[in-house]
Design a protein around this motif. Structure first.
Motif, PDB file in Angstrom:
ATOM      1  N   THR A 193       0.814  -1.217   0.000  1.00  0.00           N
ATOM      2  CA  THR A 193       0.000   0.000   0.000  1.00  0.00           C
ATOM      3  C   THR A 193       0.847   1.266   0.000  1.00  0.00           C
ATOM      4  N   ALA A 194       2.070   1.160  -0.499  1.00  0.00           N
ATOM      5  CA  ALA A 194       2.989   2.301  -0.434  1.00  0.00           C
ATOM      6  C   ALA A 194       2.513   3.496  -1.252  1.00  0.00           C
ATOM      7  N   ALA A 195       1.919   3.251  -2.404  1.00  0.00           N
ATOM      8  CA  ALA A 195       1.495   4.347  -3.281  1.00  0.00           C
ATOM      9  C   ALA A 195       0.158   4.911  -2.820  1.00  0.00           C
ATOM     10  N   LEU A 196       0.069   6.231  -2.788  1.00  0.00           N
ATOM     11  CA  LEU A 196      -1.170   6.894  -2.396  1.00  0.00           C
ATOM     12  C   LEU A 196      -2.158   6.842  -3.562  1.00  0.00           C
ATOM     13  N   PRO A 197      -3.307   6.173  -3.400  1.00  0.00           N
ATOM     14  CA  PRO A 197      -4.270   6.087  -4.505  1.00  0.00           C
ATOM     15  C   PRO A 197      -4.777   7.473  -4.901  1.00  0.00           C
ATOM     16  N   PRO A 198      -5.041   7.704  -6.162  1.00  0.00           N
ATOM     17  CA  PRO A 198      -5.540   9.017  -6.607  1.00  0.00           C
ATOM     18  C   PRO A 198      -6.775   9.501  -5.841  1.00  0.00           C
ATOM     19  N   PRO A 199      -7.774   8.645  -5.524  1.00  0.00           N
ATOM     20  CA  PRO A 199      -8.923   9.155  -4.767  1.00  0.00           C
ATOM     21  C   PRO A 199      -8.549   9.676  -3.381  1.00  0.00           C
ATOM     22  N   ILE A 200      -7.569   9.022  -2.741  1.00  0.00           N
ATOM     23  CA  ILE A 200      -7.152   9.482  -1.413  1.00  0.00           C
ATOM     24  C   ILE A 200      -6.334  10.765  -1.542  1.00  0.00           C
ATOM     25  N   ALA A 201      -5.522  10.870  -2.590  1.00  0.00           N
ATOM     26  CA  ALA A 201      -4.784  12.110  -2.828  1.00  0.00           C
ATOM     27  C   ALA A 201      -5.749  13.271  -3.030  1.00  0.00           C
ATOM     28  N   ALA A 285      -9.809   3.986   5.815  1.00  0.00           N
ATOM     29  CA  ALA A 285      -9.818   2.510   5.800  1.00  0.00           C
ATOM     30  C   ALA A 285      -9.441   1.910   7.152  1.00  0.00           C
ATOM     31  N   SER A 286      -9.929   2.518   8.213  1.00  0.00           N
ATOM     32  CA  SER A 286      -9.668   1.978   9.552  1.00  0.00           C
ATOM     33  C   SER A 286     -10.961   1.677  10.301  1.00  0.00           C
ATOM     34  N   LEU A 287     -11.920   2.587  10.262  1.00  0.00           N
ATOM     35  CA  LEU A 287     -13.163   2.373  10.998  1.00  0.00           C
ATOM     36  C   LEU A 287     -14.029   1.298  10.367  1.00  0.00           C
ATOM     37  N   LEU A 288     -13.664   0.816   9.193  1.00  0.00           N
ATOM     38  CA  LEU A 288     -14.395  -0.295   8.585  1.00  0.00           C
ATOM     39  C   LEU A 288     -14.196  -1.601   9.348  1.00  0.00           C
ATOM     40  N   LYS A 307     -12.593  20.129  17.829  1.00  0.00           N
ATOM     41  CA  LYS A 307     -13.150  21.474  17.969  1.00  0.00           C
ATOM     42  C   LYS A 307     -14.415  21.619  17.123  1.00  0.00           C
ATOM     43  N   PRO A 308     -15.353  22.458  17.554  1.00  0.00           N
ATOM     44  CA  PRO A 308     -16.492  22.775  16.687  1.00  0.00           C
ATOM     45  C   PRO A 308     -15.993  23.309  15.338  1.00  0.00           C
ATOM     46  N   GLY A 309     -16.554  22.802  14.286  1.00  0.00           N
ATOM     47  CA  GLY A 309     -16.106  23.197  12.960  1.00  0.00           C
ATOM     48  C   GLY A 309     -14.953  22.374  12.433  1.00  0.00           C
ATOM     49  N   GLY A 310     -14.421  21.479  13.266  1.00  0.00           N
ATOM     50  CA  GLY A 310     -13.316  20.640  12.823  1.00  0.00           C
ATOM     51  C   GLY A 310     -13.753  19.656  11.748  1.00  0.00           C
ATOM     52  N   ALA A 311     -12.792  19.172  10.975  1.00  0.00           N
ATOM     53  CA  ALA A 311     -13.095  18.339   9.808  1.00  0.00           C
ATOM     54  C   ALA A 311     -12.848  16.857  10.091  1.00  0.00           C
ATOM     55  N   LEU A 312     -13.652  16.022   9.456  1.00  0.00           N
ATOM     56  CA  LEU A 312     -13.532  14.580   9.561  1.00  0.00           C
ATOM     57  C   LEU A 312     -13.495  13.970   8.163  1.00  0.00           C
ATOM     58  N   PHE A 313     -12.540  13.041   7.956  1.00  0.00           N
ATOM     59  CA  PHE A 313     -12.544  12.216   6.749  1.00  0.00           C
ATOM     60  C   PHE A 313     -12.613  10.765   7.182  1.00  0.00           C
ATOM     61  N   VAL A 314     -13.551  10.025   6.586  1.00  0.00           N
ATOM     62  CA  VAL A 314     -13.728   8.600   6.864  1.00  0.00           C
ATOM     63  C   VAL A 314     -13.916   7.875   5.543  1.00  0.00           C
ATOM     64  N   SER A 315     -13.253   6.739   5.383  1.00  0.00           N
ATOM     65  CA  SER A 315     -13.531   5.877   4.233  1.00  0.00           C
ATOM     66  C   SER A 315     -13.819   4.466   4.725  1.00  0.00           C
ATOM     67  N   VAL A 316     -14.868   3.864   4.157  1.00  0.00           N
ATOM     68  CA  VAL A 316     -15.276   2.508   4.513  1.00  0.00           C
ATOM     69  C   VAL A 316     -15.663   1.775   3.241  1.00  0.00           C
ATOM     70  N   TRP A 369     -16.266   1.706  -2.487  1.00  0.00           N
ATOM     71  CA  TRP A 369     -15.932   2.386  -1.234  1.00  0.00           C
ATOM     72  C   TRP A 369     -16.821   3.618  -1.071  1.00  0.00           C
ATOM     73  N   LEU A 370     -16.955   4.061   0.159  1.00  0.00           N
ATOM     74  CA  LEU A 370     -17.590   5.331   0.477  1.00  0.00           C
ATOM     75  C   LEU A 370     -16.567   6.229   1.166  1.00  0.00           C
ATOM     76  N   GLU A 371     -16.499   7.487   0.753  1.00  0.00           N
ATOM     77  CA  GLU A 371     -15.621   8.478   1.373  1.00  0.00           C
ATOM     78  C   GLU A 371     -16.485   9.624   1.888  1.00  0.00           C
ATOM     79  N   VAL A 372     -16.270   9.988   3.140  1.00  0.00           N
ATOM     80  CA  VAL A 372     -17.110  10.996   3.793  1.00  0.00           C
ATOM     81  C   VAL A 372     -16.254  12.156   4.266  1.00  0.00           C
ATOM     82  N   LEU A 373     -16.722  13.359   3.981  1.00  0.00           N
ATOM     83  CA  LEU A 373     -16.168  14.585   4.560  1.00  0.00           C
ATOM     84  C   LEU A 373     -17.258  15.224   5.412  1.00  0.00           C
TER      85      LEU A 373
END
Length: 377
Positions: A193-201, A285-288, A307-316, A369-373
Motif C-alpha cells: 500500500t505504499a502508493a497513495l491512490p488518486p482518490p485518497i490524494a 480505511a480503519s473504521l471499517l 473542535k467545533p467546525g473541525g473536519a472529519l474524513f472517513v472511508s469505509v 468504497w464510500l468516502e465521507v467529509l
C-alpha cells in the motif's frame, strides 16, 4: 450455564437477508458455496488462537470455542444429510438436537488446538462434497421431521448461513483477530500500500482545504504512515495512532512519534497539547473494522475530541452486512463492516457531525468504497 434452546425456524433466510447478520444466502452462485465454506473455516481457525477463546462474554451466548465445536458438528451432520440425499429419494433426516450435542460433546472442555484443525477438515470435506454434486442433482430433495423441505442447493445455502451467522455471534473476537492479522503482516501491508491512490490524494486536498495550514489532526489507523506523510506535506500536523502494535513500532522506527490507540476505549486527548481539542480527524480505511454497534460510540468520541467546525474524513467499504477477508494485502482473516451511504450519514449526524459529502469510489480491485467529509457541529 445452560443456554436457552434455539427453537426458531430459520428457513426464512433462504428468501431474504438475515435480520441479524445481514447474510444473503440467495446471493451466492453454486460454485461459490464450497469456496465460502473453506474461507469460513479459516476464520474459525484464526479465532481459536485467542487465549480467551473459552470465555463466555454473555450468559445467553456460547464462547467462541463452543460455537466452533458446534460449527464442526454442523459440517458433519450436513455431510451425512447431503450424502443421504444423493443416494436416496426424498429421505427424512434424523433429528439432531444441537443443545444435547453440546452437552454430550462437552464443548466447553475441548482444546482449541484440536478443534480448529478438526473443524477445517470437516469444512473442507463438506466443501468437496458440494463441489462434486452433479449439476442435475442439486435439485434432489430431502426433509426434516418437522416438515421443512430442502433441495441439496437450498440445504447448502441454509448451511452456509448457519456457519456465517455463528461468526456474527462471536464478532466480539473479531477485533483481536484482525489486529493479529495486521500485526503478523505489517511489513507486507506497507509494501503493498505504499502508493497513495488518486482518490485518497484528492481527498487529502479537499480535507486540507477545509482546515487550512498548521491544523492539528488525529489520525485513526495510521498503518504504515502513508496518509500522514501526505497530510504533513500539505501543511497539517498529524498525531499518528494505530491499534496494531507492529504498525506503531514501524512508525517509531521510521522516526515518527506514534501511539497505540483504541478509539473505542482509550483516552483520545493529544499528549502534545493537553487540554486542546484537535482541528480534525482522519480515518482512512480503519473504521471499517469497527463493529456496526460500536461505530456510533467511536464517532461520538472522536467528535468530543474535536473542535467545533473541525473536519472529519472517513472511508469505509460499501455494501451490506459484515464479512471476513482471507485475501488481499494481508492473508490472515480480517473483519469488515460494510456500509451504505444513508445509514452511515445518519450515524455520523447522530454523533454530532455535519456531513458535507458522501462520495462513492472504487478500490484497486474494483471494490466499492464510500468516502465521507464532515464537520464537527
Amino acid at each position: 450455564m445452560a443456554l436457552e434452546p434455539d427453537t426458531k425456524d430459520w428457513t426464512w433466510v433462504l428468501d431474504r437477508p438475515c435480520d441479524e447478520c445481514g447474510f444473503e444466502a440467495g446471493a451466492f452462485e453454486r460454485p461459490a458455496i464450497p469456496r465460502s465454506l473453506r474461507s469460513n473455516a479459516q476464520v474459525w481457525l484464526t479465532l481459536l488462537a485467542d487465549p480467551s477463546v473459552g470465555e463466555r462474554i454473555r450468559p445467553d451466548r456460547w464462547s467462541t470455542l463452543e460455537y466452533a465445536c458446534h460449527v464442526h458438528d454442523v459440517h458433519q451432520v450436513y455431510h451425512d444429510r447431503v450424502t443421504l440425499m444423493l443416494v436416496e429419494d426424498d429421505p427424512e433426516f434424523a433429528d439432531w438436537d444441537q443443545d444435547r450435542a453440546a452437552a454430550e460433546g462437552r464443548y466447553s472442555e475441548q482444546l482449541a488446538g484440536i478443534v480448529g484443525p478438526s473443524l477445517v477438515t470437516a469444512a473442507y470435506a463438506m466443501a468437496d462434497l458440494y463441489a462434486a454434486v452433479p449439476p442435475l442433482s442439486w435439485r434432489r430433495p430431502g426433509r426434516r421431521s418437522n416438515g421443512s423441505r430442502f433441495t441439496i442447493e437450498t440445504l447448502a445455502r441454509y448451511q452456509l448461513h448457519d456457519v456465517v451467522h455463528h461468526l456474527h455471534d462471536v464478532r466480539h473476537a473479531a477485533r483481536a483477530a484482525t489486529i493479529r492479522a495486521y500485526d503478523a503482516d505489517a511489513s507486507g501491508y506497507r509494501e503493498a500500500t505504499a502508493a497513495l491512490p488518486p482518490p485518497i490524494a484528492a481527498a487529502v486536498g479537499r480535507y486540507v482545504g477545509m482546515l487550512g495550514p498548521g491544523a492539528r489532526v488525529l489520525e485513526v489507523g495510521s498503518g504504515s504512515g502513508r496518509d500522514a506523510l501526505a497530510l504533513e506535506e500539505a501543511g497539517l500536523s498529524v498525531r499518528r495512532t494505530d491499534i496494531t502494535p507492529a504498525f506503531v513500532r514501524m512508525l517509531r522506527d521510521s522516526g515518527h512519534a506514534a501511539d497505540q490507540l483504541d478509539p473505542l476505549h482509550d483516552d483520545l486527548a493529544d499528549p502534545a497539547a493537553p487540554g486542546t481539542a484537535y482541528d480534525g480527524v482522519w480515518a482512512d480505511a480503519s473504521l471499517l473494522h469497527v463493529d456496526r454497534d460500536d461505530l456510533p460510540a467511536v464517532l461520538a468520541r472522536l467528535g468530543a475530541a474535536t473542535k467545533p467546525g473541525g473536519a472529519l474524513f472517513v472511508s469505509v467499504k460499501e455494501g451490506d452486512g459484515e464479512g471476513w477477508s482471507v485475501h488481499g494485502n494481508v492473508t490472515a482473516p480480517r473483519f469488515f463492516t460494510f456500509w451504505r451511504a444513508e445509514p452511515l450519514r445518519s450515524i455520523l449526524e447522530a454523533a454530532g457531525w455535519q456531513v458535507h459529502d458522501v462520495m462513492s469510489g472504487e478500490g484497486r480491485e474494483g471494490e466499492p468504497w464510500l468516502e465521507v467529509l464532515a464537520r464537527r457541529a
